[in-house]
Write a protein that holds these residues in place. Sequence first.
Motif, PDB file in Angstrom:
ATOM      1  N   LYS A 182       7.276   7.926   7.993  1.00 15.47           N
ATOM      2  CA  LYS A 182       6.184   8.474   8.790  1.00 15.47           C
ATOM      3  C   LYS A 182       5.073   9.025   7.901  1.00 15.47           C
ATOM      4  O   LYS A 182       3.895   9.024   8.280  1.00 15.47           O
ATOM      5  N   LYS A 183       5.450   9.507   6.725  1.00 13.80           N
ATOM      6  CA  LYS A 183       4.465  10.035   5.792  1.00 13.80           C
ATOM      7  C   LYS A 183       3.578   8.942   5.229  1.00 13.80           C
ATOM      8  O   LYS A 183       2.481   9.211   4.729  1.00 13.80           O
ATOM      9  N   GLN A 184       4.051   7.693   5.300  1.00 13.57           N
ATOM     10  CA  GLN A 184       3.327   6.533   4.792  1.00 13.57           C
ATOM     11  C   GLN A 184       2.979   6.697   3.316  1.00 13.57           C
ATOM     12  O   GLN A 184       1.869   6.369   2.866  1.00 13.57           O
ATOM     13  N   ALA A 185       3.941   7.222   2.577  1.00 11.04           N
ATOM     14  CA  ALA A 185       3.756   7.404   1.141  1.00 11.04           C
ATOM     15  C   ALA A 185       3.867   6.066   0.423  1.00 11.04           C
ATOM     16  O   ALA A 185       4.493   5.119   0.914  1.00 11.04           O
ATOM     17  N   ALA A 186       3.249   6.004  -0.722  1.00 10.46           N
ATOM     18  CA  ALA A 186       3.331   4.793  -1.533  1.00 10.46           C
ATOM     19  C   ALA A 186       4.701   4.720  -2.202  1.00 10.46           C
ATOM     20  O   ALA A 186       5.107   5.650  -2.890  1.00 10.46           O
ATOM     21  N   GLY A 187       5.414   3.642  -1.983  1.00  7.26           N
ATOM     22  CA  GLY A 187       6.711   3.461  -2.618  1.00  7.26           C
ATOM     23  C   GLY A 187       7.825   4.166  -1.867  1.00  7.26           C
ATOM     24  O   GLY A 187       7.619   4.952  -0.944  1.00  7.26           O
ATOM     25  N   ARG A 188       9.046   3.870  -2.296  1.00  9.21           N
ATOM     26  CA  ARG A 188      10.230   4.470  -1.683  1.00  9.21           C
ATOM     27  C   ARG A 188      10.552   5.800  -2.355  1.00  9.21           C
ATOM     28  O   ARG A 188      10.196   6.031  -3.508  1.00  9.21           O
ATOM     29  N   HIS A 195      20.071   0.052   5.693  1.00  6.37           N
ATOM     30  CA  HIS A 195      19.385   0.596   6.866  1.00  6.37           C
ATOM     31  C   HIS A 195      18.297   1.625   6.554  1.00  6.37           C
ATOM     32  O   HIS A 195      17.720   2.187   7.492  1.00  6.37           O
ATOM     33  N   CYS A 196      18.037   1.900   5.287  1.00  6.55           N
ATOM     34  CA  CYS A 196      17.031   2.910   4.928  1.00  6.55           C
ATOM     35  C   CYS A 196      15.986   2.301   3.988  1.00  6.55           C
ATOM     36  O   CYS A 196      15.993   2.567   2.774  1.00  6.55           O
ATOM     37  N   PRO A 197      15.082   1.502   4.523  1.00  2.00           N
ATOM     38  CA  PRO A 197      14.104   0.810   3.657  1.00  2.00           C
ATOM     39  C   PRO A 197      13.130   1.743   2.961  1.00  2.00           C
ATOM     40  O   PRO A 197      12.498   1.341   1.977  1.00  2.00           O
ATOM     41  N   GLY A 198      13.014   2.988   3.437  1.00  2.00           N
ATOM     42  CA  GLY A 198      12.111   3.924   2.787  1.00  2.00           C
ATOM     43  C   GLY A 198      12.727   4.649   1.612  1.00  2.00           C
ATOM     44  O   GLY A 198      12.026   5.382   0.901  1.00  2.00           O
TER      45      GLY A 198
END
Length: 298
Positions: free
Chosen positions: A157-163, A196-199
């Motif tokens: 949700k933060k839409q941060a760059a990278g994981r 299941h956690c692509p972020g």
Amino acid sequence: RGAGAMADLGLRLRAVTDSISGAAARRPRVQRAHPGPSGPCPRPRTPDPGPSTARRPRGLPAVAPRLVAVGKTKPASLMIEAYHHGQRHFGENYVQELVEKASDSQILSLCPEIKWHFIGHLQRNNVNKLMATPNLFMIETIDSIKLADKVNVSWQKKQAAGRLKVMVQVNTSEEDSKHGMSAADTLDTVSHIFDHCPGLEFVGLMTIGRYGYDLSQGPNPDFQVLAARRRELCSKLDLPLEAVELSMGMSTDYEHAIEVGATNVRVGSVIFGERTYPNKPNPDKEPEAEGVGERLAA
């Protein structure tokens, strides 16, 4: 703070980094036999340095250990001094304290390359607050699938760059006072993060372990348990050992932890001095929350 105090911190930090380098040099390496005229050369034999290393693994990945300087209860000014002496990775136990320090105007302006590790127990109701931390580098204390899912959703949700880099915390000592999942649940949790956690980017395993272990009795069993879980993970998930870090070791045992495989050590009091704990409740703790956050201080 005066120049003398800053120099003292610099000397303590240098002593710790030198000790880390020395411990890393004492780690056993994977030695490959080179063929000679009459076949492969035997591996050189090394003397047994004592009971604390008697059951070391035969070879460890050549990964340079990372020092995380833990500033719990210490002011932001000390973090800035350590940064000026070359330290880049810093850790905090409590969400509120981490957010406040990381958002400090002086740290933001003077420490542009700082990297923050969250190393305390994380409750799901504090995840969104933690995601607001500037320069958040890693969460070392994922201790359930539900927490991994919550962190993953919040980070996306933060839409941060990278994981976001994460470690899975294992309760290797199986003490009720310690957070972390059981060693038996580690594989399922790590597999869930991958699938299941692509972020999130899974980078390793973390443990606190029991306090005051006597190394004259042999290697710390908690460190051995964590290393065994890494071998199991790497075998079943087809990962190279160097792809899975081990975060273990604090002020009293970080050298031994590195000797037996730690790639990430969390050191505070020997750098910043003994901590002071004001008589106030844990800012991250709800009244009905289970347990009390353990201290990472030596």
